[in-house]
Design an enzyme around this catalytic site. Sequence first.
Site, PDB file in Angstrom:
ATOM      1  CG  HIS A 152      46.442  36.941  45.923  1.00 39.65           C
ATOM      2  ND1 HIS A 152      45.251  36.263  46.016  1.00 39.65           N
ATOM      3  CD2 HIS A 152      46.113  38.245  45.809  1.00 39.65           C
ATOM      4  CE1 HIS A 152      44.247  37.121  45.973  1.00 39.65           C
ATOM      5  NE2 HIS A 152      44.738  38.341  45.858  1.00 39.65           N
ATOM      6  CG  ASP A 162      40.998  38.354  45.642  1.00 37.97           C
ATOM      7  OD1 ASP A 162      41.677  38.921  46.528  1.00 37.97           O
ATOM      8  OD2 ASP A 162      41.355  38.299  44.453  1.00 37.97           O
ATOM      9  CG  HIS A 181      44.252  38.749  50.355  1.00 35.90           C
ATOM     10  ND1 HIS A 181      45.454  39.309  49.976  1.00 35.90           N
ATOM     11  CD2 HIS A 181      43.394  38.972  49.332  1.00 35.90           C
ATOM     12  CE1 HIS A 181      45.314  39.864  48.789  1.00 35.90           C
ATOM     13  NE2 HIS A 181      44.073  39.677  48.364  1.00 35.90           N
ATOM     14  NE  ARG A 223      39.505  41.179  42.563  1.00 38.89           N
ATOM     15  CZ  ARG A 223      39.378  41.417  43.870  1.00 38.89           C
ATOM     16  NH1 ARG A 223      40.426  41.612  44.625  1.00 38.89           N
ATOM     17  NH2 ARG A 223      38.185  41.471  44.420  1.00 38.89           N
TER      18      ARG A 223
END
Length: 287
Positions: free
Chosen positions: A262, A105, A103, A278
């Site tokens: 990723h 983000d 995917h 993150r």
Amino acid sequence: MLRIEPSGAALGAEIVGVDLSKTLDDATFDAIVAAYHEHEVVFFRGQTLTPEQHIAFSRRFGELELHVRADRCRPGYPELFVVSNVIENGKPIGSQDAGLFWHSDLCYMAEPSRGSIFYAREVPIADDGRPLGDTLFASATAAYNALPDSTKQRIAGLKAVNSYEKGYYRDRKSGGRPPLTEEQKRRTPDIEHPVVRTHPFTGRQCLFVNEGYTSAIAGMDGPDGETLLNTLLEHATQQRFIYRHRWRVGDLLIWDNCSTQHLAVPDYELPRRRVMERATVRGSRPF
Ligand code: OGA
Ligand code: MN
């Protein structure tokens, strides 16, 4: 002065000689951004950062997102989404099952994230000393460039549907997530984006579909659309487009959510702890 050491894979480079806990001068920051655009994934080893320092560095790239799953952010720091297998007082401290499918983000938002800035606080280690919980990154520019011309022509101008709900419920099967609230659903309606996206800073063409959230080619509801999407998804994550990051405590890694996708490798479990944080930089509408 900083030094850039390319990984040797299709993407990825280490940046050596920078202490991110300090306020960087503009020339240094600009050199980091240039390396980031060029290599799509860049990382710094051996950083010691407070949450404030992580946020301050990340803010230089732009405004930060507050994740739709507020209950998975670091307490007091809604800008820091936590990815972790750790449970404290019976409650997970972060998302336990992030990234189990390829995917990028926030691809399911009208304005997907420009990039994610991921800091490794605790990394699981195998008995033989190897790190566990690697993350794989695939270059969406390398994937686009490698497509046959006939496919490039076929997908030019097409759009794909990206669905947060699709990704959420598929991940949920593996991790026992609560159902989405009405508020979360309201914030994440399905959205169409170009299948081939132009990078807003480099102008490169990127193949912008992923197995996690892309549910269909827009306007192609039949088997042709499904076959085309599956062909593109399989193409996008071939070994030759991948850089595999082996984490060390103190790594700070930045990935580009337009030019890469990723995948997390879930090859560890408690009592081996993994704690990552993150910051997510706001992006712009794809074109
Ligand atoms: C993320 C993610 C992968 C990992 O935080 O966006 O996908 O390896 N993480 O934790
Ligand atoms: Mn992710």
